[in-house]
Motif scaffolding. Structure first.
Motif, PDB file in Angstrom:
ATOM      1  N   MET A 197       0.840  -1.182   0.000  1.00 51.78           N
ATOM      2  CA  MET A 197       0.000   0.000   0.000  1.00 51.78           C
ATOM      3  C   MET A 197       0.877   1.235   0.000  1.00 51.78           C
ATOM      4  N   GLN A 198       0.518   2.170  -0.868  1.00 54.19           N
ATOM      5  CA  GLN A 198       1.266   3.406  -0.959  1.00 54.19           C
ATOM      6  C   GLN A 198       0.751   4.399   0.071  1.00 54.19           C
ATOM      7  N   GLY A 199       1.619   5.358   0.435  1.00 49.57           N
ATOM      8  CA  GLY A 199       1.205   6.402   1.367  1.00 49.57           C
ATOM      9  C   GLY A 199       0.324   7.421   0.658  1.00 49.57           C
ATOM     10  N   LYS A 200      -0.208   8.349   1.455  1.00 47.66           N
ATOM     11  CA  LYS A 200      -1.107   9.351   0.890  1.00 47.66           C
ATOM     12  C   LYS A 200      -0.399  10.226  -0.139  1.00 47.66           C
ATOM     13  N   ARG A 201       0.827  10.616   0.147  1.00 49.07           N
ATOM     14  CA  ARG A 201       1.520  11.509  -0.781  1.00 49.07           C
ATOM     15  C   ARG A 201       1.812  10.795  -2.094  1.00 49.07           C
ATOM     16  N   THR A 202       2.273   9.569  -2.016  1.00 49.36           N
ATOM     17  CA  THR A 202       2.569   8.843  -3.258  1.00 49.36           C
ATOM     18  C   THR A 202       1.296   8.599  -4.065  1.00 49.36           C
ATOM     19  N   GLU A 203       0.174   8.365  -3.379  1.00 51.74           N
ATOM     20  CA  GLU A 203      -1.097   8.193  -4.094  1.00 51.74           C
ATOM     21  C   GLU A 203      -1.524   9.478  -4.782  1.00 51.74           C
ATOM     22  N   ARG A 204      -1.333  10.625  -4.096  1.00 54.31           N
ATOM     23  CA  ARG A 204      -1.695  11.911  -4.703  1.00 54.31           C
ATOM     24  C   ARG A 204      -0.805  12.214  -5.899  1.00 54.31           C
ATOM     25  N   VAL A 205       0.490  11.958  -5.760  1.00 56.51           N
ATOM     26  CA  VAL A 205       1.413  12.200  -6.871  1.00 56.51           C
ATOM     27  C   VAL A 205       1.105  11.255  -8.025  1.00 56.51           C
ATOM     28  N   ALA A 206       0.775  10.003  -7.730  1.00 61.64           N
ATOM     29  CA  ALA A 206       0.437   9.044  -8.785  1.00 61.64           C
ATOM     30  C   ALA A 206      -0.814   9.485  -9.529  1.00 61.64           C
ATOM     31  N   SER A 207      -1.806   9.966  -8.806  1.00 58.23           N
ATOM     32  CA  SER A 207      -3.028  10.443  -9.446  1.00 58.23           C
ATOM     33  C   SER A 207      -2.744  11.670 -10.315  1.00 58.23           C
ATOM     34  N   LEU A 208      -1.957  12.583  -9.805  1.00 59.00           N
ATOM     35  CA  LEU A 208      -1.592  13.774 -10.572  1.00 59.00           C
ATOM     36  C   LEU A 208      -0.768  13.408 -11.799  1.00 59.00           C
ATOM     37  N   LEU A 209       0.135  12.464 -11.639  1.00 55.15           N
ATOM     38  CA  LEU A 209       0.958  11.988 -12.748  1.00 55.15           C
ATOM     39  C   LEU A 209       0.080  11.339 -13.820  1.00 55.15           C
ATOM     40  N   GLN A 210      -0.891  10.555 -13.408  1.00 55.54           N
ATOM     41  CA  GLN A 210      -1.805   9.897 -14.346  1.00 55.54           C
ATOM     42  C   GLN A 210      -2.579  10.925 -15.149  1.00 55.54           C
ATOM     43  N   MET A 211      -3.131  11.933 -14.483  1.00 51.95           N
ATOM     44  CA  MET A 211      -3.908  12.953 -15.193  1.00 51.95           C
ATOM     45  C   MET A 211      -3.028  13.757 -16.139  1.00 51.95           C
ATOM     46  N   GLU A 212      -1.842  14.132 -15.692  1.00 52.32           N
ATOM     47  CA  GLU A 212      -0.951  14.943 -16.523  1.00 52.32           C
ATOM     48  C   GLU A 212      -0.468  14.152 -17.743  1.00 52.32           C
ATOM     49  N   LEU A 213      -0.107  12.894 -17.539  1.00 49.15           N
ATOM     50  CA  LEU A 213       0.336  12.067 -18.671  1.00 49.15           C
ATOM     51  C   LEU A 213      -0.790  11.833 -19.668  1.00 49.15           C
ATOM     52  N   SER A 214      -1.998  11.665 -19.176  1.00 46.84           N
ATOM     53  CA  SER A 214      -3.133  11.469 -20.082  1.00 46.84           C
ATOM     54  C   SER A 214      -3.293  12.666 -21.007  1.00 46.84           C
ATOM     55  N   SER A 215      -3.247  13.855 -20.445  1.00 47.73           N
ATOM     56  CA  SER A 215      -3.413  15.042 -21.288  1.00 47.73           C
ATOM     57  C   SER A 215      -2.204  15.258 -22.193  1.00 47.73           C
ATOM     58  N   LEU A 216      -0.993  14.979 -21.718  1.00 51.46           N
ATOM     59  CA  LEU A 216       0.200  15.134 -22.561  1.00 51.46           C
ATOM     60  C   LEU A 216       0.187  14.170 -23.742  1.00 51.46           C
ATOM     61  N   ILE A 217      -0.173  12.935 -23.498  1.00 49.48           N
ATOM     62  CA  ILE A 217      -0.211  11.945 -24.579  1.00 49.48           C
ATOM     63  C   ILE A 217      -1.257  12.346 -25.607  1.00 49.48           C
ATOM     64  N   LEU A 218      -2.380  12.823 -25.137  1.00 50.10           N
ATOM     65  CA  LEU A 218      -3.457  13.215 -26.044  1.00 50.10           C
ATOM     66  C   LEU A 218      -3.105  14.460 -26.853  1.00 50.10           C
ATOM     67  N   GLU A 219      -2.499  15.452 -26.209  1.00 49.94           N
ATOM     68  CA  GLU A 219      -2.302  16.746 -26.850  1.00 49.94           C
ATOM     69  C   GLU A 219      -0.927  16.953 -27.481  1.00 49.94           C
ATOM     70  N   ARG A 220       0.117  16.361 -26.928  1.00 51.67           N
ATOM     71  CA  ARG A 220       1.463  16.727 -27.351  1.00 51.67           C
ATOM     72  C   ARG A 220       2.171  15.694 -28.226  1.00 51.67           C
ATOM     73  N   ILE A 221       1.805  14.435 -28.126  1.00 50.70           N
ATOM     74  CA  ILE A 221       2.478  13.412 -28.941  1.00 50.70           C
ATOM     75  C   ILE A 221       1.699  13.253 -30.237  1.00 50.70           C
ATOM     76  N   LYS A 222       2.376  13.501 -31.337  1.00 52.49           N
ATOM     77  CA  LYS A 222       1.724  13.495 -32.650  1.00 52.49           C
ATOM     78  C   LYS A 222       2.220  12.358 -33.547  1.00 52.49           C
ATOM     79  N   ASP A 223       2.666  11.286 -32.979  1.00 52.33           N
ATOM     80  CA  ASP A 223       3.164  10.148 -33.749  1.00 52.33           C
ATOM     81  C   ASP A 223       1.985   9.376 -34.338  1.00 52.33           C
ATOM     82  N   PRO A 224       1.999   9.112 -35.649  1.00 49.03           N
ATOM     83  CA  PRO A 224       0.874   8.384 -36.257  1.00 49.03           C
ATOM     84  C   PRO A 224       0.775   6.926 -35.804  1.00 49.03           C
ATOM     85  N   ARG A 225       1.840   6.377 -35.274  1.00 51.48           N
ATOM     86  CA  ARG A 225       1.810   4.996 -34.790  1.00 51.48           C
ATOM     87  C   ARG A 225       1.104   4.865 -33.448  1.00 51.48           C
ATOM     88  N   LEU A 226       0.866   5.999 -32.796  1.00 52.38           N
ATOM     89  CA  LEU A 226       0.233   5.997 -31.484  1.00 52.38           C
ATOM     90  C   LEU A 226      -1.244   5.657 -31.620  1.00 52.38           C
TER      91      LEU A 226
END
Length: 174
Positions: free
Chosen positions: A1-30
């Motif tokens: 089990m992760q601590g509260k801080r690691t869970e918050r950072v993981a959630s923030l990382l998940q949201m940020e990566l989702s938007s970055l992959i959607l908006e910033r990566i323009k590879d046609p193979r994606l």
């Protein structure tokens, strides 16, 4: 089990990566990528990001290859967005749990269909009537219509007329 801080950072990382992959990566193979969850080490220096990809096995492998190639870029962009002392080193892995859930759901549906009794035919008459007979009876002139309750049908009781008939209407409406 992760601590509260690691869970918050993981959630923030998940949201940020989702938007970055959607908006910033323009590879046609994606392919169509969903970041399902992220696990971060307690020291917040490395993270494993689990992704789900729509498509066949080849499409999943190509998408994973693109994301592994773009991991440095994504790590830099996450560092700019999150502003932590150390930006976690990103590792991407396929999350097959959604595919397994789908397969299990299909197996359960097959079992339920096999155990389920077959419904009766549409033309079968249960009590001597068929569905077509019920529809024709609805529109036939022999149907009984019940009168309205109260004095709604009385023209003197409508539109708030203030006369003797109004008092009569209120007395009868009880």
């Amino acid at each position: 089990m992760q601590g509260k801080r690691t869970e918050r950072v993981a959630s923030l990382l998940q949201m940020e990566l989702s938007s970055l992959i959607l908006e910033r990566i323009k590879d046609p193979r994606l392919g169509f990528v969903t970041v399902t969850h992220a696990k971060i080490t307690p020291d917040l220096k490395s993270a494993v990001v689990f992704i789900s990809v729509m498509g066949d096995k080849k499409k999943k492998e190509e998408t994973l290859k693109v994301l592994k190639h773009a991991a440095g870029f994504l790590q830099h962009e996450v560092g700019v967005a999150i502003k932590m002392r150390y930006t976690p080193k990103l590792q991407f892995e396929l999350d097959d749990s959604l595919d397994k859930d789908f397969e299990i759901g299909q197996v359960i549906r097959k079992i339920e269909e096999k155990d389920k009794p077959h419904p009766p035919s549409k033309d079968l008459k249960v009590d001597g009537t068929s569905p077509g007979d019920l529809l024709s009876k609805k529109n036939s002139p022999n149907t009984t219509q019940f009168p309205r309750s109260g004095n709604r049908g009385n023209p003197d009781c409508r539109n708030g007329k203030e006369n003797e008939s109004q008092d009569r209407c209120q007395d009868k409406a009880v």
